[in-house]
Design an enzyme around this catalytic site. Structure first.
Site, PDB file in Angstrom:
ATOM      1  N   ARG A 148       0.858  -1.181   0.000  1.00 33.17           N
ATOM      2  CA  ARG A 148       0.000   0.000   0.000  1.00 33.17           C
ATOM      3  C   ARG A 148       0.902   1.241   0.000  1.00 33.17           C
ATOM      4  O   ARG A 148       2.040   1.206   0.474  1.00 33.17           O
ATOM      5  CB  ARG A 148      -0.900   0.023   1.232  1.00 33.17           C
ATOM      6  N   LYS A 172      -1.173  -2.382   8.339  1.00 35.55           N
ATOM      7  CA  LYS A 172      -2.268  -1.872   9.168  1.00 35.55           C
ATOM      8  C   LYS A 172      -2.254  -2.535  10.538  1.00 35.55           C
ATOM      9  O   LYS A 172      -1.910  -3.704  10.669  1.00 35.55           O
ATOM     10  CB  LYS A 172      -3.611  -2.139   8.481  1.00 35.55           C
ATOM     11  N   HIS A 245      -3.230   1.889  -5.669  1.00 33.28           N
ATOM     12  CA  HIS A 245      -3.876   0.593  -5.521  1.00 33.28           C
ATOM     13  C   HIS A 245      -3.946  -0.170  -6.842  1.00 33.28           C
ATOM     14  O   HIS A 245      -4.101  -1.387  -6.842  1.00 33.28           O
ATOM     15  CB  HIS A 245      -5.283   0.764  -4.927  1.00 33.28           C
ATOM     16  N   ARG A 248      -1.062  -2.280  -6.886  1.00 30.33           N
ATOM     17  CA  ARG A 248      -1.309  -3.368  -5.922  1.00 30.33           C
ATOM     18  C   ARG A 248      -2.224  -4.427  -6.551  1.00 30.33           C
ATOM     19  O   ARG A 248      -1.997  -5.630  -6.425  1.00 30.33           O
ATOM     20  CB  ARG A 248      -1.930  -2.781  -4.656  1.00 30.33           C
ATOM     21  N   HIS A 271      -3.705  -9.054   3.840  1.00 32.53           N
ATOM     22  CA  HIS A 271      -5.139  -9.107   4.095  1.00 32.53           C
ATOM     23  C   HIS A 271      -5.432  -9.975   5.314  1.00 32.53           C
ATOM     24  O   HIS A 271      -4.882 -11.067   5.436  1.00 32.53           O
ATOM     25  CB  HIS A 271      -5.887  -9.706   2.888  1.00 32.53           C
ATOM     26  N   TYR A 280      -9.936 -10.895  -6.511  1.00 29.02           N
ATOM     27  CA  TYR A 280      -9.048 -11.027  -7.663  1.00 29.02           C
ATOM     28  C   TYR A 280      -9.342 -12.278  -8.478  1.00 29.02           C
ATOM     29  O   TYR A 280      -8.892 -12.388  -9.619  1.00 29.02           O
ATOM     30  CB  TYR A 280      -7.592 -11.025  -7.205  1.00 29.02           C
TER      31      TYR A 280
END
Length: 299
Positions: A148, A172, A245, A248, A271, A280
């Site tokens: 990210r 994150k 993104h 990404r 994730h 995806y």
């Protein structure tokens, strides 16, 4: 306590306790300012007097203005986080967002670059110039790792291990993960670190460990990366849009198209849930369908 003071305190909470990026904080503040304007129009004095019926009316107005479900959902998520903060601080007795359901999102297939488009991006920069070397390293590393933009700007020199060709990424929720990168990203990083970055660092009075620096030698920001990518896109004369993104998405899509398993891609992307990675599969199914149609004699 005034609405402005509440927003300021919430901003401090996001910055200190959540360790949110400046881009994320700006989004929260913009969403709260918009909600604040709605409250003033409805003659509701402050945030602490809001009822769940007021929030429903706000959502209705957003839809009437043509806002997508994805954008409305994000704005509601901002309000939910804000009122959870107020509730913990004892400033509201009842969370007005608690009984407001999140709008169902229109599931969009993520956009990605085809390999020919990527080649044009990779061939745009003047590698004799420090900014060109930096930009090349940014594009190569983002495509090689799928990080990210908020993770990219936090990478320090000590996070890069050239003996293993891995980078330590701070994701994150303060979670960390190691991501490998290939020869193209390695070459771009090595050239930038031994040449371009030194020239950029020399323009600043303060030394730092951040890998990516702006033209003044200060650490690059999220917005700075977005500006760079948009500029690269214009100079590459590509008609499609670019955003961090999208690189990404390209990273994940190309891995899956080449046979990588879902769990590995999930871990590389950072994730928490496999469902976030499964979007995806829609792209890879279309890809496989095209291969079948073009290759099978009776397709």
């Amino acid at each position: 306590m005034t609405n402005q003071q509440l927003m300021h305190d919430f901003n401090q909470f996001l910055n200190v306790e959540r360790n949110a990026s400046s881009y994320t904080i700006d989004q929260y503040q913009a969403d709260l300012q918009q909600f604040h304007m709605f409250l003033e129009h409805e003659q509701i004095e402050d945030f602490t007097h809001v009822k769940h019926s007021d929030v429903r009316l706000y959502l209705t107005q957003l839809y009437d203005q043509g806002l997508s479900r994805v954008s409305a959902s994000r704005k509601l998520s901002s309000l939910r986080t804000f009122y959870t903060f107020l509730e913990k601080e004892g400033l509201v007795g009842v969370n007005p967002i608690e009984y407001v359901s999140t709008p169902k999102k229109d599931r969009k297939i993520p956009q990605f670059f085809y390999e020919e488009e990527l080649e044009k991006l990779f061939e745009t920069e003047d590698l004799s110039m420090p900014l060109g070397q930096r930009n090349q390293a940014i594009i190569e590393l983002m495509y090689a790792t799928g990080v990210r933009v908020s993770e990219l700007v936090q990478i320090t020199i000590g996070d890069i291990d050239f003996s293993l060709n891995t980078v330590l990424v701070h994701g994150k929720g303060m979670k960390q993960r190691y991501i490998p990168f290939g020869a193209y990203a390695e070459n771009a990083l090595r050239q930038y670190l031994r040449d371009g970055r030194l020239q950029l660092q020399a323009k600043s009075d303060h030394e730092c460990d951040d890998v990516f620096l702006n033209h003044r030698g200060a650490p690059l920001t999220d917005e700075g990366v977005r500006y760079i990518l948009n500029d690269v896109m214009k100079r590459a004369a590509l008609t499609s849009s670019i955003h961090p993104h999208k690189l990404r998405h390209t990273f994940a899509t190309h891995l899956l198209n080449q046979g990588a398993d879902m769990r590995s891609v999930q871990e590389l992307l950072g994730h928490e849930s496999l469902s976030s990675t499964q979007i995806y599969t829609h792209v890879t199914k279309d890809y496989l369908q095209n291969i079948y149609n073009n290759a099978h004699p009776r397709a």
